[in-house]
Design a protein around this motif. Sequence first.
Motif, short mmCIF file in Angstrom:
data_model
loop_
_atom_site.label_atom_id
_atom_site.label_comp_id
_atom_site.label_asym_id
_atom_site.label_seq_id
_atom_site.Cartn_x
_atom_site.Cartn_y
_atom_site.Cartn_z
N UNK A 1 35.63 40.71 47.15
CA UNK A 1 35.92 40.86 48.58
C UNK A 1 37.28 41.53 48.72
N UNK A 2 37.31 42.65 49.43
CA UNK A 2 38.49 43.51 49.43
C UNK A 2 39.46 43.23 50.58
N UNK A 3 39.61 42.00 50.91
CA UNK A 3 40.62 41.60 51.90
C UNK A 3 41.02 40.17 51.64
N UNK A 4 42.29 39.83 51.77
CA UNK A 4 43.45 40.62 52.17
C UNK A 4 43.71 41.81 51.24
N UNK A 5 44.53 42.74 51.70
CA UNK A 5 44.64 44.04 51.03
C UNK A 5 45.08 43.98 49.58
N UNK A 6 45.79 42.94 49.17
CA UNK A 6 46.20 42.87 47.76
C UNK A 6 45.00 42.77 46.82
N UNK A 7 43.88 42.22 47.34
CA UNK A 7 42.67 42.14 46.51
C UNK A 7 42.05 43.51 46.30
N UNK A 8 42.06 44.33 47.34
CA UNK A 8 41.57 45.70 47.20
C UNK A 8 42.43 46.47 46.19
N UNK A 9 43.72 46.25 46.24
CA UNK A 9 44.63 46.93 45.31
C UNK A 9 44.33 46.50 43.87
N UNK A 10 44.11 45.19 43.67
CA UNK A 10 43.80 44.71 42.33
C UNK A 10 42.46 45.26 41.84
N UNK A 11 41.47 45.26 42.72
CA UNK A 11 40.15 45.74 42.30
C UNK A 11 40.20 47.22 41.93
N UNK A 12 40.92 48.01 42.73
CA UNK A 12 41.07 49.43 42.41
C UNK A 12 41.73 49.62 41.05
N UNK A 13 42.76 48.82 40.78
CA UNK A 13 43.45 48.89 39.49
C UNK A 13 42.48 48.54 38.36
N UNK A 14 41.68 47.50 38.54
CA UNK A 14 40.72 47.10 37.51
C UNK A 14 39.80 48.25 37.12
N UNK A 15 39.22 48.89 38.12
CA UNK A 15 38.25 49.94 37.84
C UNK A 15 38.92 51.18 37.25
N UNK A 16 40.06 51.57 37.80
CA UNK A 16 40.72 52.79 37.35
C UNK A 16 41.34 52.65 35.96
N UNK A 17 41.96 51.50 35.71
CA UNK A 17 42.76 51.35 34.49
C UNK A 17 42.03 50.64 33.36
N UNK A 18 41.03 49.83 33.68
CA UNK A 18 40.41 49.01 32.65
C UNK A 18 38.90 49.26 32.48
N UNK A 19 38.15 49.11 33.55
CA UNK A 19 36.69 49.10 33.43
C UNK A 19 36.15 50.47 33.04
N UNK A 20 36.48 51.49 33.83
CA UNK A 20 35.94 52.82 33.57
C UNK A 20 36.47 53.41 32.26
N UNK A 21 37.79 53.35 31.99
CA UNK A 21 38.25 53.93 30.72
C UNK A 21 37.62 53.28 29.49
N UNK A 22 37.50 51.94 29.49
CA UNK A 22 36.91 51.30 28.32
C UNK A 22 35.47 51.76 28.13
#
Length: 376
Positions: free
Chosen positions: A186-207
Amino acid sequence: MKKQSENSAIGRREFLAATSGLLAAAVPGGEMLAHAASSDNPTPGASAARPAGNLRKIPIGVFDPVYDHLSLDAMLDKVTALGLEAMEIGTGGYPNNRHCPLDDLVNDRAKAKAWLKKFEDRGIRVATLSCHGNPIHPDPQHAQKDIDTFRKTVLLAEILDVKVIVGFSGCPGGTPQDTQPNWITYRWPPEYAKMQDWQWKEKIVPYWKDAAKYASEHGIKRLAFEMHPNFAVYNPRTLMKLREAVGEEIGANCDLSHLFWQGCDPVEVIHFLGKQGAIFHAHMKDTVFFPENVNKYGVLNFAFETNELNLASETFRAVGYGHGAGLWKSIVKAYMDVGFEGILSIENEDPILAGEVGVERAAYVLKNVRKELLGE
């Protein structure tokens, strides 16, 4: 996170097996609902029996952790007696790998071929290898163990000419400082959206870009993710998000038991993913709902602790004991309609029909609906 003592720690499968029979007494209407769900009453959307036509016979198999108490030979005797045609074999990760000595087989091709011959001699196809781990866990030691298991599984699949590897997408922490996974849906409050974006960009997709490249280099171009809670890929939309970012090596292990409680229509899911060539494997497992608790607590209430069973909104059941055989007939037909090339792999985590009993009941339902569809 509250740390369990070493003596009290128990895995999901062990807990469900240990509580066999308790659910019927502990959960409102448990066994009565199970028997009602197993009837072959018409289900909305269920297709009538029809001749085979262009429908293809999909092999029915089983995922081996249910037989962890047996040796390889004893397990194969059981599977043969049930008339099953294929198997999914665990190599490590969260399930045990009792039947697959991964290191030994990877390091000795002759041993690997001899191991495979035991299946072939009984007419059983090793259709998939499964390593259900979390290779993007924020604990580097945990992650590395699962990365190593995945890579060895790829090498074994190459030796055995197995084309599909089943697993989880994994889940990282929410920040570089986290020590435990953080499942964000769930992408709210906004810090959760920021964390989720970081997860996908930095960890999930690259691996997974790197892992898919490694697998492809060894002839493995089908990585089948179970859409499972607590992992980044948990529904068809997140599966397709990863597939679009990484490539067509990413597909589904379509385990409907996790999608029923999310409100997905199983036939729609199969048609949606199948038409895009994104179903590589299928776990056969059902889910039963307890309406009085769903109405009070909602569906995010999948209880496993013994003292919480009477409060559960849903739990796993063998095929046909959560939803009627009519719906399962529509499900099998949907797999046939989309040209699914994998197997129907029974995974039993039913706390009432525990262990081998649940496999036998599920196999009975699946074989009968397949016969009807093929006009046999």
